[in-house]
Write a protein that holds these residues in place. Structure first.
Motif, PDB file in Angstrom:
ATOM      1  N   THR A  73      56.837  -8.009   1.196  1.00 32.12           N
ATOM      2  CA  THR A  73      56.843  -8.405  -0.115  1.00 32.12           C
ATOM      3  C   THR A  73      57.759  -9.674  -0.171  1.00 32.12           C
ATOM      4  O   THR A  73      57.521 -10.704  -0.694  1.00 32.12           O
ATOM      5  N   THR A  74      59.070  -9.515   0.234  1.00 32.02           N
ATOM      6  CA  THR A  74      59.887 -10.689   0.355  1.00 32.02           C
ATOM      7  C   THR A  74      59.365 -11.863   1.331  1.00 32.02           C
ATOM      8  O   THR A  74      59.871 -12.973   0.936  1.00 32.02           O
ATOM      9  N   PHE A 124      59.594 -15.722   0.656  1.00 32.30           N
ATOM     10  CA  PHE A 124      60.165 -16.748   1.253  1.00 32.30           C
ATOM     11  C   PHE A 124      59.419 -17.444   2.366  1.00 32.30           C
ATOM     12  O   PHE A 124      59.812 -18.281   2.895  1.00 32.30           O
ATOM     13  N   GLY A 162      63.669  -5.582   3.576  1.00 33.59           N
ATOM     14  CA  GLY A 162      63.375  -6.629   2.780  1.00 33.59           C
ATOM     15  C   GLY A 162      64.520  -7.760   2.916  1.00 33.59           C
ATOM     16  O   GLY A 162      63.881  -8.842   2.890  1.00 33.59           O
ATOM     17  N   ILE A 211      62.995 -11.837   4.254  1.00 31.52           N
ATOM     18  CA  ILE A 211      63.477 -13.164   3.957  1.00 31.52           C
ATOM     19  C   ILE A 211      63.735 -13.851   5.326  1.00 31.52           C
ATOM     20  O   ILE A 211      63.584 -15.248   5.086  1.00 31.52           O
TER      21      ILE A 211
END
Length: 477
Positions: A69-70, A74, A122, A126
């Motif tokens: 998801t992150t 990113f 998470g 990133i």
């Protein structure tokens, strides 16, 4: 091309310089391959065991959902961040999150508390977004335009050697634990050591304006971008027809990992054999990337024809492999899969051979599919600034698909449904990629976006100052 000088860096550009210079595309692509060998290569080996080495997939699936998801966010922003910070800061920040994630699994081995693993996942999303945006820009923009397939296959081979070595770690350290439910602490510590080495090695990557191709040309003249410029350019990607045609391929390209890792390798084989399988899964990727690189660089004179042939070969092979997967999947399901005492071991002879060959073939197809897509991205432009955004968009959409896939498995979707979804997604992508190659890939290198024309006076400055590649290399080492 005659000898001339880059006014900014004072570099005399001499035709056909050595490939082994520190500031050559060959060395820099090899270095980014080693960075990815240590970080995402080891992560792939860890994920490939199914449940990240745990018998219960829940913590790993939830962490991967947070991760992708992150990563989706990113990955898209990563190209802009790369253009602002440059490769060293972007890669160092990205690589450090891999060490944290492996450490969180070591913590989970003792506490069985998911919170830290999910948070670390998470943060890894990133970091992965930053790393892969930088990697994509380097791998697609540094090489000469007519050898991008070769350089992509070189990167993919070095990168996936990490998965091969990483697969040996759990196989060796858990060899005598045939009934173990999770890998031991030493397995996670081994992964952390490699990931730490990759983080340090990322400092060795040069900025693209300091990289000189063998013909003397500079990879790009960009310095550093700004947040406002990158924000606008990233938003434009969502209206760019080239990127829109690539969306299904990007979405599919990591979607199948969940099924292959958890529901093939994790569901059919015991712990030590899952590690051994990964040695061959990632080894198959090295073979697949070399095959595609050769097809897409050397099969025909026309670059557009090479692209179309490459897509055709991958499509035919993919259809055969997914068909074989369907035949195997019809033999078991989520509700009727082998229990712990009947999982396949590599010593089981013919019972082991068929599922092993299937899993090996999945690895071969993955590399061929992704190398093909990266070649197409590299054929759309030739400048690091443009390609960092294209690569970031690809990784962002890819990660959004992966986030959905991991959560689909967490919700206990039937194995057969997941296989059909994976096969359908890859099949839909092929005609769209064909259309993209027909419309956007040019045979004339001067027509590629981001390449200055040879007769452009800005692309060459007459030599009038002293300087050398050797002195330049020393100043940037």
């Amino acid at each position: 091309m005659g000898e001339h000088i880059d006014q900014e860096n004072g570099v005399v550009k001499t035709p056909m310089m050595s490939k082994l210079r520190y500031n050559s595309p060959f060395v820099q692509v090899a270095l980014i391959g080693l960075v990815c060998f240590c970080c995402p290569g080891m992560f792939n080996a860890l994920s490939g065991m199914g449940g990240a080495g745990q018998v219960d997939n829940t913590a790993s699936n939830n962490a991967n959902t947070a991760l992708y998801t992150t990563f989706a966010i990113f990955g898209i922003l990563g190209g802009g961040i790369y253009n602002i910070l440059g490769p060293q800061k972007t890669l160092f920040a990205g690589c450090s999150t891999y060490v944290l994630y492996a450490g969180s699994l070591l913590y989970y081995n003792h506490t069985h508390k998911q919170s830290f693993v999910i948070v670390a996942g998470g943060l890894l999303g990133i970091g992965a977004g930053l790393l892969w945006a930088a990697q994509g820009a380097i791998m697609t923009s540094y090489p000469p335009h007519d050898r991008k397939g070769t350089y992509i296959s070189m990167f993919w081979s070095i990168f996936n050697l990490g998965g091969v070595i990483g697969g040996l770690i759990p196989f060796v350290l858990n060899y005598n634990r045939t009934t173990a439910v999770s890998v031991n602490d030493g397995t996670y510590i081994g992964f952390m050591v490699f990931m730490s080495l990759g983080t340090v090695l990322s400092i060795a990557i040069l900025h693209p304006r300091k990289v000189i191709r063998d013909d003397g040309s500079v990879c790009t003249n960009i310095k550093y971008s700004s947040m406002s410029v990158e924000g606008v350019e990233i938003l434009k990607l969502f209206l760019n027809w080239k990127m829109l045609l690539m969306v299904p391929a990007a979405w599919a390209s990591n979607f199948f990992y969940t099924y292959q890792f958890n529901n093939v390798n994790g569901a059919l084989f015991n712990l030590r054999t899952r590690g051994l399988n990964n040695v061959f899964y990632w080894g198959a990727q090295m073979i697949g990337s070399v095959l595609v690189g050769h097809i897409m660089d050397f099969s025909f004179k026309s670059r557009k024809v090479r692209g179309l042939v490459g897509i055709g070969v991958v499509a035919v092979l993919g259809t055969g492999i997914w068909g074989g997967g369907l035949a195997k999947q019809l033999e078991y399901s989520r509700e009727h899969k082998p229990d712990a005492d009947h999982l396949l071991d590599f010593k089981d002879g013919t019972d082991f051979a068929g599922p092993f060959v299937l899993y090996f073939s999945y690895g071969l197809l993955d590399a061929m599919y992704q190398s093909m897509v990266y070649w197409i991205i590299g054929a759309l432009a030739d400048d690091s600034e443009i390609l960092s955004r294209y690569s970031g968009f690809y990784k962002g959409v890819q990660s959004a698909g992966a986030a959905v896939a991991w959560q689909v498995d967490t919700q206990n979707a039937p194995f057969l449904n997941q296989l059909i979804a994976n096969w359908s997604l890859t099949t839909v992508s092929y005609p769209l990629l064909v259309l993209l190659v027909i419309l956007a890939v040019k045979d004339d290198s001067n027509s590629i976006e981001g390449i200055p024309k040879i007769d452009d006076p800005k692309s060459a400055i007459p030599a009038s100052a002293n300087g050398s590649i050797d002195s330049f290399s020393k100043s940037t080492a």
